[in-house]
Write a protein that holds these residues in place. Structure first.
Motif, mmCIF file in Angstrom:
data_model
loop_
_atom_site.group_PDB
_atom_site.id
_atom_site.type_symbol
_atom_site.label_atom_id
_atom_site.label_comp_id
_atom_site.label_asym_id
_atom_site.label_seq_id
_atom_site.Cartn_x
_atom_site.Cartn_y
_atom_site.Cartn_z
ATOM 1 N N ASP A 141 -5.541 14.464 32.406
ATOM 2 C CA ASP A 141 -5.738 13.439 33.212
ATOM 3 C C ASP A 141 -6.881 13.963 33.667
ATOM 4 O O ASP A 141 -7.463 14.846 33.949
ATOM 5 N N GLU A 142 -7.805 12.654 33.605
ATOM 6 C CA GLU A 142 -9.233 12.937 34.821
ATOM 7 C C GLU A 142 -10.033 11.973 35.234
ATOM 8 O O GLU A 142 -10.157 10.445 34.636
ATOM 9 N N TYR A 166 -11.008 8.575 25.744
ATOM 10 C CA TYR A 166 -10.412 8.857 27.177
ATOM 11 C C TYR A 166 -9.977 6.556 27.218
ATOM 12 O O TYR A 166 -11.097 6.450 26.586
#
Lengths: 151, 334
Positions: free
Chosen positions: A56-57, A71
């Motif tokens: 996760d970012e 992503y």
């Protein structure tokens, strides 16, 4: 040295343990090279495609599949196993948690039935809206930059 | 019929077990009760009961696909009453503004994407349908002075989509029915090796009821006050995140406040009093003192509204409008 090796080992373990299967829950999405809306695309994924989520970012998921990694917005993926057709669905899959059959519930089929019962409702205008009320990512990025907005 | 009944029991028992998560004796009791109906054996009953319980966990939201079809139906009803203005040069500008906000929102992608459209009506109104459809009235556009104010209106509507306020307007019974249709099919396959026959009439009735529920919220009753305040707060944050002036939200609410004596329709009928909304959002968000927008934003907004044809209800536009001068004073005096 031993401590460093342990830390590296733990990081590797945690990263590999984090990887999980996810499914694309939007009609189509662009896998980006960076966790940014306007970042360049590395691939295109479609509804029901299975991906591996590796991290996760912010509001973005790092994903990979056979031929690419990049992503996607978290809103584009689901932990629920989205199945496009009952054909090929095994007993085990069907009995497992969080299996969702695409096209069931509120679906195109139900919409057709609803339209038959509500012939005065203007679906033709909705189709037109979906067709014309959209802009490309490049257009929006240009608009944002010219207007002194953030991207 | 037999399968249909067993799936109904899945729903019922699922609801019961959802309230007793982790209670294995209750699970066993539920399976036993289901088996005693004679429609399924003990082993099948356990499977059905388990599937129903899992179903309850996923009740929090419709799938992205289901939200999309709900949004399309709501849109079809809205557009049947308020015709859209779909000229390409105007609609591109609207969607550029809207998408510049969506890009930094917490829901940048939906099943069918976002669509921003002006609909023809002199009433000041804006609304959003589940899945990403955003409508703003020509009367509202006519009341706005710059791009940042337009962005403020869109930001509020995007907030309702992100918060799934439209979906929350659906009754629990209808929501459960829609979810069970999508989710328990898997259980049906496991038990019978065939997909269950879809009761199209029943699910269409549920769909119709859900559409009416959302329409009632959007056009008559309005969302809960707390949902509106939350949407205002999210809008202020989203404007700031996108680089727009968050104060534009206060300016829009001031416009609504100034015009509240003119109308009790549209936003006035479905939203809390503008003064209350201003007070609420100002108490929760730290608005910057002053933000000077890039001149290009003013120029492109004026180009957009100049291309719009406003009916006879229009007020004079831009700085020559005395009402707008008053609003400016009111905003600066805050």
């Amino acid at each position: 040295m031993r401590v460093l090796a342990t830390v590296v080992f733990l990081i590797i373990c945690s990263v590999s343990a984090y990887a999980e299967d996810v499914w694309v829950q939007v009609r189509e999405s662009r896998v980006r090279s960076k966790p940014l809306f306007y970042a360049s695309g590395v691939s295109t994924v479609r509804y029901g495609d299975k991906l591996s989520k590796t991290g996760d970012e912010g509001g973005w998921a790092a994903v990979k599949s056979g031929g690419f990694q990049g992503y996607l917005p978290l809103s584009a993926i689901s932990r629920q196993h989205i199945v496009l057709s009952v054909k090929g669905l095994s007993k085990v899959e069907a009995d497992s948690s969080d299996v969702v059959l695409a096209g069931k519930g509120f679906s195109r089929e139900v919409e057709q039935s609803f339209r038959t019962e509500n012939r005065n409702v203007r679906y033709d205008l909705v189709d037109k809206v979906e067709q014309v009320a959209k802009v490309s990512t490049q257009d929006v990025e240009q608009f944002v930059n010219k207007g002194g907005l953030h991207n | 019929m037999r399968l249909s009944l067993s799936l109904s029991l899945v729903s019922l028992l699922g609801i019961l077990s959802g309230g007793c998560a982790g209670n294995s004796s209750f699970d066993a009791l539920g399976a036993s009760v289901l088996a005693q109906t004679g429609y399924v054996d003990e082993s099948q009953a356990k499977g059905v009961f388990s599937a129903g319980k899992k179903l309850v966990k996923s009740q929090e939201a419709l799938t992205s696909e289901q939200e999309y079809y709900l949004g399309r139906a709501v849109s079809a009803k809205v557009l049947s009453t308020f015709p859209p203005k779909l000229e390409p040069n105007k609609i591109k500008y609207l969607n550029d503004v809207g998408m510049s906000l969506v890009a930094v929102s917490d829901l940048p992608e939906t099943f069918g994407g976002y669509h921003f459209v002006v609909v023809e009506t002199p009433t000041i109104n804006a609304l959003s349908a589940p899945g990403g459809f955003v409508y703003v009235s020509s009367g509202f556009i006519d009341a706005l002075r710059d791009e940042d104010e337009l962005a403020a209106v869109f930001a509020h509507e995007i907030a309702h989509i992100v918060n799934r306020d439209g979906v929350k307007a659906i009754s629990n019974a209808a929501l459960f029915s829609a979810l069970s249709e999508a989710s328990t099919q898997g259980a049906a396959v496991a038990l019978n090796n065939v997909a269950s026959p879809v009761d199209l009439g029943a699910i269409t009735a549920t769909f119709s009821e859900s559409v009416d529920g959302v329409m009632e919220k959007l056009l008559t009753k309005g969302f809960e006050r707390s949902q509106e305040y939350r949407a205002d707060l999210y809008a202020a944050k989203l404007l700031q995140r996108a680089g727009y002036d968050p104060n534009a939200l206060i300016r829009v609410l001031s416009i609504l406040k100034e015009r509240s004596s003119d109308s009790s329709e549209g936003w006035y009928a479905t939203h809390p009093a503008p003064a209350d909304r201003i007070e609420e959002v100002e108490s929760d968000f730290n608005f910057p003192k002053e933000v000077t927008p890039a001149p290009v934003r003013g120029a492109r907004f004026h180009k957009f509204v100049s291309a719009m044809t406003f009916p006879a209800f229009s007020r004079p536009r831009f700085s020559s409008d005395p009402m707008r001068a008053d609003l400016k004073l009111a905003a600066s005096a805050r």
